[in-house]
Design a protein around this motif. Structure first.
Motif, PDB file in Angstrom:
ATOM      1  N   UNK A 278       0.807  -1.219   0.000  1.00  0.00           N
ATOM      2  CA  UNK A 278       0.000   0.000   0.000  1.00  0.00           C
ATOM      3  C   UNK A 278       0.843   1.273   0.000  1.00  0.00           C
ATOM      4  N   UNK A 279       2.026   1.209   0.596  1.00  0.00           N
ATOM      5  CA  UNK A 279       2.924   2.375   0.575  1.00  0.00           C
ATOM      6  C   UNK A 279       4.010   2.200  -0.505  1.00  0.00           C
ATOM      7  N   UNK A 280       4.508   0.964  -0.643  1.00  0.00           N
ATOM      8  CA  UNK A 280       5.634   0.715  -1.555  1.00  0.00           C
ATOM      9  C   UNK A 280       5.279   0.923  -3.015  1.00  0.00           C
ATOM     10  N   UNK A 281       4.136   0.408  -3.418  1.00  0.00           N
ATOM     11  CA  UNK A 281       3.742   0.515  -4.836  1.00  0.00           C
ATOM     12  C   UNK A 281       3.583   1.973  -5.278  1.00  0.00           C
ATOM     13  N   UNK A 282       2.856   2.829  -4.498  1.00  0.00           N
ATOM     14  CA  UNK A 282       2.746   4.224  -4.923  1.00  0.00           C
ATOM     15  C   UNK A 282       4.106   4.924  -5.027  1.00  0.00           C
ATOM     16  N   UNK A 283       5.034   4.597  -4.125  1.00  0.00           N
ATOM     17  CA  UNK A 283       6.364   5.225  -4.195  1.00  0.00           C
ATOM     18  C   UNK A 283       7.076   4.804  -5.468  1.00  0.00           C
ATOM     19  N   UNK A 284       6.979   3.519  -5.808  1.00  0.00           N
ATOM     20  CA  UNK A 284       7.629   3.022  -7.026  1.00  0.00           C
ATOM     21  C   UNK A 284       6.946   3.577  -8.274  1.00  0.00           C
ATOM     22  N   UNK A 285       5.632   3.762  -8.173  1.00  0.00           N
ATOM     23  CA  UNK A 285       4.886   4.288  -9.317  1.00  0.00           C
ATOM     24  C   UNK A 285       5.311   5.734  -9.607  1.00  0.00           C
ATOM     25  N   UNK A 286       5.383   6.549  -8.565  1.00  0.00           N
ATOM     26  CA  UNK A 286       5.801   7.943  -8.755  1.00  0.00           C
ATOM     27  C   UNK A 286       7.199   7.995  -9.369  1.00  0.00           C
ATOM     28  N   UNK A 287       8.111   7.160  -8.830  1.00  0.00           N
ATOM     29  CA  UNK A 287       9.487   7.155  -9.354  1.00  0.00           C
ATOM     30  C   UNK A 287       9.491   6.746 -10.823  1.00  0.00           C
ATOM     31  N   UNK A 288       8.659   5.768 -11.176  1.00  0.00           N
ATOM     32  CA  UNK A 288       8.611   5.293 -12.565  1.00  0.00           C
ATOM     33  C   UNK A 288       8.050   6.379 -13.483  1.00  0.00           C
ATOM     34  N   UNK A 297       0.689  11.399 -11.457  1.00  0.00           N
ATOM     35  CA  UNK A 297      -0.640  11.320 -10.844  1.00  0.00           C
ATOM     36  C   UNK A 297      -0.775   9.949 -10.183  1.00  0.00           C
ATOM     37  N   UNK A 298      -1.439   9.924  -9.032  1.00  0.00           N
ATOM     38  CA  UNK A 298      -1.484   8.691  -8.250  1.00  0.00           C
ATOM     39  C   UNK A 298      -2.687   7.808  -8.585  1.00  0.00           C
ATOM     40  N   UNK A 299      -3.825   8.442  -8.881  1.00  0.00           N
ATOM     41  CA  UNK A 299      -5.052   7.634  -8.960  1.00  0.00           C
ATOM     42  C   UNK A 299      -5.483   7.300 -10.384  1.00  0.00           C
ATOM     43  N   UNK A 300      -4.528   7.333 -11.304  1.00  0.00           N
ATOM     44  CA  UNK A 300      -4.783   6.928 -12.691  1.00  0.00           C
ATOM     45  C   UNK A 300      -4.022   5.622 -12.919  1.00  0.00           C
ATOM     46  N   UNK A 375       6.502  -0.515 -10.365  1.00  0.00           N
ATOM     47  CA  UNK A 375       5.731   0.728 -10.405  1.00  0.00           C
ATOM     48  C   UNK A 375       4.424   0.646 -11.178  1.00  0.00           C
ATOM     49  N   UNK A 376       4.292  -0.358 -12.058  1.00  0.00           N
ATOM     50  CA  UNK A 376       3.046  -0.473 -12.831  1.00  0.00           C
ATOM     51  C   UNK A 376       1.905  -0.947 -11.930  1.00  0.00           C
ATOM     52  N   UNK A 377       0.680  -0.636 -12.359  1.00  0.00           N
ATOM     53  CA  UNK A 377      -0.492  -1.202 -11.683  1.00  0.00           C
ATOM     54  C   UNK A 377      -0.940  -2.481 -12.374  1.00  0.00           C
ATOM     55  N   UNK A 378      -0.809  -2.486 -13.713  1.00  0.00           N
ATOM     56  CA  UNK A 378      -1.292  -3.639 -14.494  1.00  0.00           C
ATOM     57  C   UNK A 378      -0.264  -3.988 -15.557  1.00  0.00           C
ATOM     58  N   UNK A 379      -0.194  -5.279 -15.885  1.00  0.00           N
ATOM     59  CA  UNK A 379       0.769  -5.751 -16.886  1.00  0.00           C
ATOM     60  C   UNK A 379       0.027  -6.454 -18.017  1.00  0.00           C
ATOM     61  N   UNK A 458      -6.601  -4.069  -3.641  1.00  0.00           N
ATOM     62  CA  UNK A 458      -5.522  -4.432  -2.721  1.00  0.00           C
ATOM     63  C   UNK A 458      -5.536  -5.952  -2.463  1.00  0.00           C
ATOM     64  N   UNK A 459      -6.738  -6.498  -2.305  1.00  0.00           N
ATOM     65  CA  UNK A 459      -6.850  -7.943  -2.069  1.00  0.00           C
ATOM     66  C   UNK A 459      -6.327  -8.720  -3.284  1.00  0.00           C
ATOM     67  N   UNK A 460      -6.646  -8.218  -4.468  1.00  0.00           N
ATOM     68  CA  UNK A 460      -6.192  -8.866  -5.706  1.00  0.00           C
ATOM     69  C   UNK A 460      -4.655  -8.860  -5.782  1.00  0.00           C
ATOM     70  N   UNK A 461      -4.066  -7.708  -5.485  1.00  0.00           N
ATOM     71  CA  UNK A 461      -2.597  -7.597  -5.502  1.00  0.00           C
ATOM     72  C   UNK A 461      -1.976  -8.556  -4.490  1.00  0.00           C
ATOM     73  N   UNK A 462      -2.541  -8.570  -3.295  1.00  0.00           N
ATOM     74  CA  UNK A 462      -1.955  -9.396  -2.232  1.00  0.00           C
ATOM     75  C   UNK A 462      -2.024 -10.878  -2.556  1.00  0.00           C
ATOM     76  N   UNK A 463      -3.155 -11.317  -3.122  1.00  0.00           N
ATOM     77  CA  UNK A 463      -3.257 -12.740  -3.483  1.00  0.00           C
ATOM     78  C   UNK A 463      -2.164 -13.097  -4.487  1.00  0.00           C
TER      79      UNK A 463
END
Ligand code: ADP
Length: 498
Positions: A278-288, A297-300, A375-379, A458-463
């Motif tokens: 929850x904290x790590x992914x947004x940090x990596x996303x911003x850096x990417x 932008x965070x919520x796109x 940093x990606x949300x989806x692949x 979040x549940x999807x990512x964690x699984x």
């Protein structure tokens, strides 16, 4: 048990594809399981840049190739962080070259001769090194003749009669086909040059040879093992594969989690685990986003692709979808890869037209690949066919939700999100069942809708992050297969002596 793996490439010595990853990692895991394992491969020029020490040996041999005799020798090293011996077949005219199989898009003209020599050298090495081999594990067409030699010239000859052979098919699209006169190089009788054995539409086919003569055959996923038994993925060999289906199975490749795990990855902006995604992914996303020059932008949703820019990888669908992506649905796209020039052109044009939304990097960058996985949300991985696939497995580990075409290893490793699988906590990604832009578009829209429901996403990512696709698991499957074929071979040997 002693397993000898014969391969044309292995990390860290020489690599052009996933075969090298398998042959570098599997032996080490088998060793951990308590087996004796050795690896044998050609002594390419590249092996000297691996960082591993290479030693000479005093083993020399002469091999008949057609009507000449070619001499060679063995060098020796070990796989990193292990005591797994690696033997290199040296023959500088064949292997001291700039590349492994081809240069400037053209195959080396003597590839059949080079790998006939290699296969015969593997057989020689067993006796010269006094290796008590139980299973010879061959990989892809360059080693396809080894099972044939064991079943023909060396049948009933100690120490070879005890050796069971396994052929692993990493990609059936590459079959090692050569004109029929190369049969002379193999030294095998012309009687084997028939459509049940080594011949394929008038040519010599070394993958087919391996399939016909091996005691067992595996592919790198169970689904691909099914798919290659019919057209089009059988690539013309579906008939022969069907005839061997009782000994054909699939074992998914493993991931090296020492390298591909966001909790230890040194390439990424913030390390994270399922608990801290929850904290790590947004940090990596911003850096990417910063690295790629995209708005931070965070919520796109940030949606990406890494890989060879080839038709196999479904680039036509990806390009088609991005092209038609509605302006009303905010999303960012990031693509990393090299390959077909026409994809280079198309992607460059797309990125130039919409620089605030699309970032393209036409290069091979391991560090950026890691940063994108983090940093990606989806692949996106809508491959037309995929023997196993690694990037979807990396994506799962990094909490990057894979959107895949339900084929081969992609079908086996990603659980499609439905109301049911989301509710019972087994969903890990999205699958498309129809190879079309519409299907990919629909699945990506579905993913984006879920992305905007943070607790479900979040549940999807964690699984996904908690899945185990380690080599330990795959190696245990190979080990039990080796045991089975070695036992069967022993019985056959005893039977033939009665
Ligand atoms: P394939 O072996 O068919 O090319 P896989 O998904 O099995 O596809 O493995 C591809 C591997 O190569 C992955 O480790 C991926 O990260 C890496 N890779 C491919 N293209 C690039 C690139 N342009 N930059 C960095 N890594 C890449």
């Amino acid at each position: 048990m002693h397993i000898l793996m014969a391969t044309s490439e292995a990390v860290p010595f020489a690599k052009t594809g996933g075969l090298a990853d398998v042959c570098g990692a599997l032996p080490v895991e088998l060793r951990r399981l308590g087996h004796q394992v050795s690896l044998i491969m050609p002594a390419y020029r590249h092996i000297h840049a691996s960082g591993q020490r290479i030693h000479p040996t005093d083993v020399r041999f002469s091999i008949p190739i057609g009507n000449k005799t070619v001499t060679g020798g063995l060098l020796q090293s070990t796989l990193p962080d292990s005591d797994v011996p690696v033997y290199f077949v040296s023959q500088d005219e064949y292997f001291d070259r700039a590349e492994l199989y081809r240069e400037d898009g053209v195959d080396y003209i003597d590839n059949s001769e080079r790998f006939v020599f290699f296969c015969r050298a593997v057989i020689e090495a067993i006796e010269l090194l006094d290796l008590e081999v139980d299973v010879l594990h061959a990989n892809d067409w360059p080693t396809g003749l080894i099972p044939a030699y064991l079943k023909t010239e060396y049948a009933g000859v100690p120490p070879y009669e005890q050796i069971a052979s396994l052929l692993t098919i990493h990609n059936l699209a590459y079959q090692g086909q050569f004109w029929h006169w190369d049969m002379l190089l193999t030294g095998l009788d012309w009687k084997y040059f028939n459509w049940h054995q080594m011949e394929f539409y008038g040519n010599l086919n070394l993958m087919k040879t391996g399939i016909v003569f091996a005691d067992a055959i595996t592919t790198v996923s169970p689904q691909y093992a099914e798919e290659i038994q019919s057209a089009p993925l059988g690539c013309g060999l579906e008939g022969v594969l069907q005839s061997r289906r009782d000994v054909l199975s699939g074992v998914i490749n493993g991931v090296d989690y020492r390298v591909w795990d966001p909790s230890v990855d040194s390439h990424i902006a913030a390390q994270f685990s399922p608990e801290t995604v929850g904290e790590g992914k947004p940090a990596c996303k911003t850096a990417l986003q910063q690295t790629l020059g995209l708005p931070t932008v965070a919520d796109v949703p940030l949606i990406g692709f890494i890989g060879r820019l080839a038709d196999q990888k479904g680039l036509d669908l990806i390009v088609g979808m991005i092209h038609h992506w509605p302006a009303s649905q905010p999303a960012q796209f990031a693509l990393l890869g090299t390959g077909d020039p026409h994809y280079h052109e198309t992607l460059t044009r797309l990125a130039a037209e919409q620089p605030e939304r699309i970032a393209v990097r036409l290069e091979f960058s391991n560090a950026l690949a890691h940063q994108m996985e983090a940093g990606l949300d989806m692949f996106l991985m809508p491959s037309r066919y995929e023997p196993c696939g690694l990037n979807q497995l990396y994506s799962l580990r990094y909490g990057t939700v894979p959107i895949v075409h339900a084929t081969g290893g992609l079908l086996d490793t990603v659980t499609n999100s439905t109301e049911e699988t989301l509710a019972d906590g087994t969903a890990t990604g999205f699958q498309i069942f129809d190879y079309s832009v519409n299907a990919l578009d629909e699945a990506t829209q579905r993913a984006c809708a879920l992305y905007h429901q943070p607790s479900r996403w979040r549940a999807l990512m964690e699984t996904g992050m908690k899945q185990d696709w380690s080599w330990a698991r795959s190696a245990a499957q190979y080990a039990s297969l080796y045991e089975r074929i070695a036992a069967r071979r022993r019985q056959q040997t005893i039977g033939s002596r009665r």
